[in-house]
Design a protein around this motif. Structure first.
Motif, short mmCIF file in Angstrom:
data_model
loop_
_atom_site.label_atom_id
_atom_site.label_comp_id
_atom_site.label_asym_id
_atom_site.label_seq_id
_atom_site.Cartn_x
_atom_site.Cartn_y
_atom_site.Cartn_z
N MET A 190 0.49 -9.41 7.66
CA MET A 190 -0.32 -8.95 6.52
C MET A 190 0.59 -8.46 5.40
SD MET A 190 -3.83 -8.03 5.96
CE MET A 190 -4.42 -6.47 5.37
N THR A 191 0.60 -9.19 4.33
CA THR A 191 1.49 -8.84 3.22
C THR A 191 0.98 -7.64 2.45
OG1 THR A 191 1.90 -11.18 2.97
CG2 THR A 191 2.64 -9.78 1.17
N LYS A 192 1.87 -6.71 2.20
CA LYS A 192 1.57 -5.64 1.25
C LYS A 192 2.60 -5.71 0.13
CE LYS A 192 -0.53 -2.11 4.20
NZ LYS A 192 -1.94 -2.29 3.81
N VAL A 193 2.09 -5.62 -1.10
CA VAL A 193 2.99 -5.74 -2.26
C VAL A 193 2.75 -4.56 -3.18
CG1 VAL A 193 3.61 -7.14 -4.27
CG2 VAL A 193 2.96 -8.27 -2.15
N ALA A 194 3.85 -3.95 -3.64
CA ALA A 194 3.75 -2.86 -4.62
C ALA A 194 4.52 -3.22 -5.88
CB ALA A 194 4.32 -1.57 -4.02
N VAL A 195 3.91 -2.99 -7.03
CA VAL A 195 4.58 -3.20 -8.31
C VAL A 195 4.76 -1.85 -8.99
CG1 VAL A 195 4.36 -4.18 -10.64
CG2 VAL A 195 3.66 -5.53 -8.65
N LEU B 298 8.04 5.42 -2.49
CA LEU B 298 8.34 4.30 -1.59
C LEU B 298 8.29 4.74 -0.13
CD1 LEU B 298 11.19 2.48 -3.57
CD2 LEU B 298 8.75 1.95 -3.55
N ARG B 299 8.71 5.98 0.10
CA ARG B 299 8.64 6.49 1.48
C ARG B 299 7.18 6.69 1.94
NH1 ARG B 299 13.47 8.80 -0.12
NH2 ARG B 299 12.54 10.70 -0.94
N ALA B 300 6.28 6.87 0.99
CA ALA B 300 4.86 7.07 1.33
C ALA B 300 4.16 5.74 1.62
CB ALA B 300 4.15 7.79 0.18
N MET B 301 4.86 4.63 1.36
CA MET B 301 4.25 3.31 1.56
C MET B 301 4.63 2.74 2.92
SD MET B 301 4.82 1.56 -2.15
CE MET B 301 3.89 2.15 -3.57
N PRO B 302 3.82 1.81 3.44
CA PRO B 302 4.20 1.17 4.70
C PRO B 302 5.58 0.51 4.58
CG PRO B 302 1.96 0.58 4.07
CD PRO B 302 2.53 1.34 2.92
N LYS B 303 6.31 0.51 5.68
CA LYS B 303 7.71 0.05 5.65
C LYS B 303 7.87 -1.42 5.30
CE LYS B 303 10.29 3.43 8.27
NZ LYS B 303 9.66 4.44 7.43
N ASP B 304 6.80 -2.20 5.54
CA ASP B 304 6.92 -3.65 5.29
C ASP B 304 6.47 -4.05 3.88
OD1 ASP B 304 4.28 -3.05 5.67
OD2 ASP B 304 3.83 -4.77 6.95
N THR B 305 6.38 -3.08 2.98
CA THR B 305 5.91 -3.38 1.63
C THR B 305 6.97 -4.13 0.81
OG1 THR B 305 4.61 -1.34 1.66
CG2 THR B 305 4.98 -2.34 -0.49
N THR C 164 8.45 -4.84 -2.62
CA THR C 164 8.41 -4.02 -3.84
C THR C 164 8.97 -4.78 -5.05
OG1 THR C 164 8.85 -2.12 -2.43
CG2 THR C 164 9.07 -1.78 -4.80
N PHE C 165 8.24 -4.70 -6.14
CA PHE C 165 8.71 -5.25 -7.41
C PHE C 165 8.88 -4.10 -8.41
CE2 PHE C 165 6.66 -8.82 -5.46
CZ PHE C 165 7.31 -9.95 -5.94
N VAL C 166 9.92 -4.18 -9.23
CA VAL C 166 10.06 -3.29 -10.38
C VAL C 166 10.05 -4.20 -11.61
CG1 VAL C 166 11.58 -1.67 -11.59
CG2 VAL C 166 11.39 -1.59 -9.08
N LEU C 167 9.12 -3.93 -12.53
CA LEU C 167 8.94 -4.85 -13.65
C LEU C 167 8.72 -4.08 -14.95
CD1 LEU C 167 6.25 -7.06 -11.85
CD2 LEU C 167 8.66 -7.67 -12.17
N SER C 168 9.26 -4.63 -16.03
CA SER C 168 8.88 -4.05 -17.33
C SER C 168 8.31 -5.14 -18.23
CB SER C 168 10.04 -3.32 -18.01
OG SER C 168 11.10 -4.18 -18.31
N ASP C 169 7.49 -4.70 -19.16
CA ASP C 169 6.73 -5.65 -20.00
C ASP C 169 7.53 -6.20 -21.16
OD1 ASP C 169 6.80 -3.05 -21.09
OD2 ASP C 169 4.86 -3.27 -22.08
#
Ligand SMILES: [Zn+2]
Length: 469
Positions: free
Chosen positions: A1-6, A245-252, A254-259
């Protein structure tokens, strides 16, 4: 199950995050070193609204019909309106995910006011929210949860074009701290497959303090009291990012993006004054110094074109049958635009050198351009110069912004980072990344695509998809 954070950082350029500050930022550095990164080419124009929606819909501003924060009311010389969430009609990443039964947390992505309902989702509106008194969340009761959590201190934005920089500094750090607190709360307490947060504070830091922290800015003064503010702000964010990031599931993933990015401003070019000099714009009475065009006595019956200020200039022709006192016959409009573009290209900078301007016609630039578009879009000097819309100045060239203290402008390159837990991607640099590729990439990680794929301009980034397999 993919989890993605931006993690969405408004206005952050590679030159600051990657080149200058990364070594001081342990959490960003960890994502960078083990992940993929690159410069992320933004849309035209490189402005917050529409850029985040280009990112999240995979479609260009012409297809979205969004050309900036404000649009001109059709047929009006003076009236405009602010773009809001209702103007975004295309499917976003979180809409597409909801369609597939996936849950999202959406914190502050612009234009996010008024907050739109999202099936099984939690949504907080953006920095364009007029007041905390209004409903600013979906579901509505989430608002109370946020205000309770932050002791009522949750803020959407700071007033940044003022000279009182101590106040801006205090409000900026407070705002960002509470945003990260809310982000952590949502990440921990709400169910999600997709998490996205947006922080406007970076943009405000750059606009209010660029000349204080960038030694290459013409107005930089060594030893000034804000000299280290960029490090301080980025470090404060980095600490909060680590907790988030520590509050998120370990398998997340992660993307860091700017507009878009930011850079020092060279000055303002007085577009309407130039239009007057070239015979396009006529006044009945000489305007007082630094007057908004709306307040000047324009002789519309003798005016062929006028412009809007901002990071770029929007040019409107006064067309017969379209504007109330139109003078340009519709049949002549194309020829007028071409002649105008030639003149714009020959404008010199303040010292008589070439200014290297660019002129775009929305329909040609985007393929399709719907909504309240300008007739032409102009970038002065690669956007080093802002478009100054006010009139009555002594010179065409201003050293200061004409709408309040501001020393930075937007640049075309934002940042991209992707980190996949359990995979060492070696800090590899990707090239040719475009903002419209982000949405399709995110959806592909869930095995999904937009409902209506025709008209999507972006493509999933193969290296990212491969890394997540
Ligand atoms: Zn922005």
């Amino acid at each position: 199950m993919t989890k993605v954070a931006v993690i969405g950082l408004d206005s952050v350029p590679p030159s600051l995050l990657f080149d200058k500050l990364l070594e001081r930022l342990p959490n960003f550095r960890r994502l960078y070193q083990g992940g993929l990164h690159g410069d992320l080419r933004t849309c035209d124009p490189p402005i917050t609204v529409p850029a985040w929606m280009v990112m999240m819909t995979g479609r260009n501003p012409g297809k979205l019909g969004i050309y900036g924060f404000r649009h001109r009311k059709p047929g009006s010389y003076k009236d405009g309106y602010i773009v809001n969430s209702a103007h975004v009609r295309e499917e976003t990443v979180w809409d597409a995910l909801a369609r597939a039964g996936k849950k999202s947390v959406v914190l502050g992505v612009p234009p996010g006011y008024p907050p739109k309902p999202l099936k099984d989702g939690n949504v907080v509106s953006c920095f364009l929210t007029p007041s905390k008194e209004r409903p600013f969340t979906y579901p509505e009761e989430l608002k109370k949860e946020i205000l309770d959590l932050t002791g009522g201190r949750y803020e959407f934005d700071v007033t940044f074009r003022t000279e009182d920089r101590d106040t801006i500094k205090r409000e900026l750090f407070d705002m960002t701290r509470t945003r990260l607190e809310v982000a952590k709360h949502l990440a921990k307490r709400k169910p999600w497959d997709f998490f996205i947060m947006h922080e406007i504070g970076f943009d405000r830091l750059h606009h209010a303090f660029w000349k204080y922290f960038d030694p290459s800015h013409p107005k930089y003064v060594k030893g000034n009291k804000y000299e280290h503010i960029a490090e301080e702000y980025y470090e404060a964010f980095d600490r909060g990012l680590g907790e988030l990031l520590r509050a998120m599931p370990k398998d997340t993933v992660t993307f860091v993006l700017s507009d878009h990015g930011s850079k020092g401003m060279k000055g303002g070019f007085c577009v309407n004054q130039w239009l007057e000099r070239e015979g396009y714009l006529r006044f009945r009475a000489k305007p007082a110094p630094a007057t908004d065009l709306d307040k000047a006595d324009v002789d519309w019956a003798k005016t062929k074109a006028w412009g809007w200020g901002g990071y770029y200039a929007r040019i409107f022709f006064n067309v017969q049958g379209r504007e109330p006192q139109g003078v340009v016959p519709p049949v002549d409009l194309e020829a007028e635009k071409s002649a105008f573009a030639k003149k714009v290209m020959s404008i010199k900078d303040g010292e008589g050198g070439p200014m290297s301007n660019e002129v775009f016609e929305p329909d040609k630039l985007y393929g399709t351009a719907v909504g309240d578009k300008p007739d032409l879009m102009v970038y002065f000097g690669g956007l080093d110069w802002r478009s100054a819309g006010t009139v009555g100045h002594d010179s065409l060239y201003l050293s200061e912004n004409d709408t309040g203290p501001d020393d930075s402008v937007h640049s075309m390159e934002g940042v991209f980072m992707a980190n996949v837990p359990g995979k060492d991607l070696g800090g590899r640099e990707l090239r040719g990344l475009r903002i419209q590729d982000i949405g399709p990439t995110l959806l592909k990680l869930y095995g999904l695509s937009y409902q209506d794929e025709a008209g999507v301009d972006g493509n999933a980034i193969p290296e990212v998809v491969e890394a997540c397999r």
